[in-house]
Design an enzyme around this catalytic site. Structure first.
Site, short mmCIF file in Angstrom:
data_model
loop_
_atom_site.label_atom_id
_atom_site.label_comp_id
_atom_site.label_asym_id
_atom_site.label_seq_id
_atom_site.Cartn_x
_atom_site.Cartn_y
_atom_site.Cartn_z
N HIS A 78 10.92 0.79 -5.51
CA HIS A 78 11.01 0.48 -6.92
C HIS A 78 10.62 1.71 -7.73
O HIS A 78 9.75 2.50 -7.31
CB HIS A 78 10.11 -0.70 -7.27
CG HIS A 78 10.70 -2.03 -6.88
ND1 HIS A 78 10.47 -3.18 -7.59
CD2 HIS A 78 11.53 -2.37 -5.87
CE1 HIS A 78 11.11 -4.19 -7.03
NE2 HIS A 78 11.76 -3.73 -5.97
N GLU A 80 8.77 2.36 -10.28
CA GLU A 80 7.36 2.57 -10.60
C GLU A 80 6.60 3.16 -9.41
O GLU A 80 5.74 4.03 -9.58
CB GLU A 80 6.71 1.25 -11.02
CG GLU A 80 7.25 0.65 -12.30
CD GLU A 80 8.38 -0.34 -12.08
OE1 GLU A 80 8.50 -1.28 -12.87
OE2 GLU A 80 9.16 -0.18 -11.10
N ARG A 84 4.90 6.95 -9.02
CA ARG A 84 3.48 7.12 -8.68
C ARG A 84 3.31 7.99 -7.45
O ARG A 84 2.47 8.90 -7.42
CB ARG A 84 2.85 5.75 -8.44
CG ARG A 84 1.33 5.67 -8.61
CD ARG A 84 0.53 6.23 -7.47
NE ARG A 84 0.78 5.57 -6.20
CZ ARG A 84 0.07 5.76 -5.10
NH1 ARG A 84 -0.96 6.62 -5.10
NH2 ARG A 84 0.39 5.17 -3.97
N CYS A 263 5.20 -4.73 -8.82
CA CYS A 263 4.76 -3.59 -9.62
C CYS A 263 3.66 -3.99 -10.60
O CYS A 263 2.78 -3.18 -10.91
CB CYS A 263 5.94 -2.96 -10.35
SG CYS A 263 7.10 -2.12 -9.23
N ARG A 269 -3.93 -2.83 -9.95
CA ARG A 269 -4.80 -2.17 -8.96
C ARG A 269 -5.16 -0.75 -9.41
O ARG A 269 -6.31 -0.32 -9.30
CB ARG A 269 -4.09 -2.15 -7.61
CG ARG A 269 -4.78 -1.34 -6.53
CD ARG A 269 -3.99 -1.41 -5.24
NE ARG A 269 -4.46 -0.45 -4.26
CZ ARG A 269 -4.00 -0.35 -3.01
NH1 ARG A 269 -3.06 -1.17 -2.60
NH2 ARG A 269 -4.48 0.54 -2.18
N LYS A 399 4.50 8.33 3.48
CA LYS A 399 3.08 8.44 3.81
C LYS A 399 2.75 9.67 4.66
O LYS A 399 1.79 10.39 4.40
CB LYS A 399 2.61 7.17 4.55
CG LYS A 399 2.42 5.94 3.69
CD LYS A 399 1.82 4.82 4.52
CE LYS A 399 1.52 3.59 3.67
NZ LYS A 399 2.76 2.90 3.26
N LYS A 434 -8.28 7.71 5.31
CA LYS A 434 -8.35 6.72 4.23
C LYS A 434 -9.68 5.96 4.28
O LYS A 434 -10.34 5.77 3.25
CB LYS A 434 -7.18 5.73 4.35
CG LYS A 434 -5.87 6.25 3.80
CD LYS A 434 -4.75 5.25 4.02
CE LYS A 434 -4.92 4.00 3.20
NZ LYS A 434 -4.55 4.19 1.77
#
Length: 466
Positions: A78, A80, A84, A263, A269, A399, A434
């Site tokens: 998508h 958005e 990002r 989204c 978040r 990623k 992470k």
């Protein structure tokens, strides 16, 4: 300083300057656009610089079975999300410059050893050409409005058709026959709020809409995003009783469920965790937040967007240092994206066949090498089946590519200047790095516990790549 129309025009003009590859076919295909804009206030020169640092288009997601344990596929394309992810690529290169002692347009040294912060006067805006899918898309229609996407037939005995969702088409679920109490929609009435409107004016418009609804039966703008598997379900009743509001939702895939949250949920978040992600938080003194979220001309409700991004998580507390709830200004532009569904339909001719969403996703970001990245089905557009699974097939914002860019920052950092969370460590996998971002993970835990307890957890094995 800047206006919503100025930002929308900046984004649309930037898109127009990009090569044709990946763009929708006029009159037959439509897409959505999102962008991250860097604002640099230079008081000594009395100037404000506005720069698109990341731009994305796209409407697609891949299903669970197509996800990769190598981190080399884009699960969510998508617009958005593409925008990002492109901004993370840009920020990583800017951080690499800072670590190497070169001039960075974004970062300067922080007060903590090995940490960096935004330069004075630098901030970021988020623009999307249409209301984000999910909770922000659910609000009553005016009496004369039609659902903006074509209807899709349900698999019912009566062959009744149901309008598609506000943003992305998805197969509709069969309506339930039981009656439920009427939902209170006072916090999600439509607002035609312009950029200069006050909250009082928005409330007056909502009151007017509420009074009109007593005389006219209203329907809801709908979203194709489904409520998460373990959460409350939509009522699926006619009109205002079709959707519940405030729910976490997953995006529809092509005949298969996805693990991608809507989204609206992802933007909420980012209001707590920042948009920089977990890896960059090793180096940042504070999370990075959008100072404003702007929506292009489209079906829009200020109260619904505020509910989705503010009301659902503004109460979260006990966050670690560097994190806080950030309440972005919510604005709408009067300028419409020329490649959205409405414009495409107006240019459509019968000989072109049926209108469909563009299958490609474009990512552009302000980096020194290979700024443009065009993908389809999660891989580089045009890649052969033989090349799938190889580095040549990867999107530059998947990623594993972003992880490798981050590792270049780590390798370029002198041992004495490493952040404490990385000093003396021998992490191997994406998951390791992470999880080692302790403050980010603590903030994420608080957000889950206090606001989004039903947020699905993806399989860990999808994050164990190197």
């Amino acid at each position: 300083m800047w206006s919503p129309d100025e930002i929308a025009s900046l984004c649309y003009n930037h898109f127009n300057k990009l090569p044709k590859r990946g763009k929708p076919e006029s009159g037959r295909e439509w897409t959505l656009l999102a962008a991250v804009i860097q604002i640099t206030d230079c008081p000594e020169q009395k100037t404000v610089q506005k720069q698109v640092v990341s731009l994305g288009t796209g409407t697609k997601c891949i299903g669970r079975s197509a996800m990769s344990m190598k981190g080399d596929v884009l699960n969510d394309s998508h617009a958005e999300v593409i925008a990002r992810r492109g901004s993370v690529r840009y920020l990583t290169e800017q951080l690499l410059k800072a670590v190497r002692g070169q001039s960075s347009d974004v970062f300067c040294a922080g007060s903590e050893k090995g940490k960096w912060r935004l330069k004075a006067g630098v901030s970021f805006l988020f623009f999307t050409s249409q209301t984000p899918c999910g909770d922000a898309s659910i609000f009553p229609m005016s009496g004369s409005e039609a659902q903006p996407c074509e209807p899709v037939k349900e698999t019912t005995q009566n062959e009744e058709s149901e309008p598609r969702g506000l943003k992305r088409p998805a197969d509709q679920e069969t309506r339930q026959k039981t009656k439920h109490p009427k939902i209170n929609t006072s916090d999600k009435q439509p607002s035609c709020r312009s950029s200069g409107d006050t909250e009082d004016k928005a409330e007056a418009e909502n009151k007017s809409c509420s009074e009109r609804s007593e005389a006219e039966p209203l329907d809801l703008h709908r979203t194709g995003a489904k409520s998460v598997p373990d959460g409350p379900k939509d009522l699926l009743q006619p009109g205002l009783l079709y959707h519940h509001t405030g729910l976490l939702r997953v995006k529809p895939g092509r005949g298969e469920p996805t693990l991608s949250l809507s989204c609206s949920d992802k933007l909420a978040r980012w209001c707590i965790l920042g948009f920089q992600g977990a890896l960059l938080m090793h180096y940042l003194q504070e999370a990075l937040y959008f100072s404003a979220v702007l929506v292009g001309k489209s079906p829009y409700s200020h109260p619904a967007l505020r509910r989705a991004l503010h009301t659902r998580c503004s109460h979260v507390k006990d966050l670690p240092s560097g994190f806080s709830f950030h309440d972005p200004e919510l604005l709408q532009s009067s300028l419409e994206f020329p490649h959205n569904h409405t414009h495409t339909k107006s240019k459509h001719t019968h000989s072109q066949g049926r209108i469909s969403p563009c299958g490609a996703a474009i990512s552009w970001c302000a980096v020194s090498q290979q700024p443009l990245d065009v993908t389809a089905n999660g891989y580089k557009q045009g890649v052969t089946k033989k090349a799938l699974g190889t580095p040549q097939a990867r999107s530059l914002i998947c990623k594993v590519e972003l992880f490798h860019s981050f590792l270049k920052v780590v390798a370029a950092t002198e041992d004495s200047e490493l952040p404490e969370t990385l000093r003396g460590k021998d992490w191997k996998t994406y998951w390791d790095y992470k999880q080692a971002a302790g403050s980010y993970q603590l903030a994420w835990t608080q957000l889950r516990l206090q606001a989004f307890p039903q947020w699905p957890r993806g399989p860990r094995q999808l994050l164990l790549f190197q």
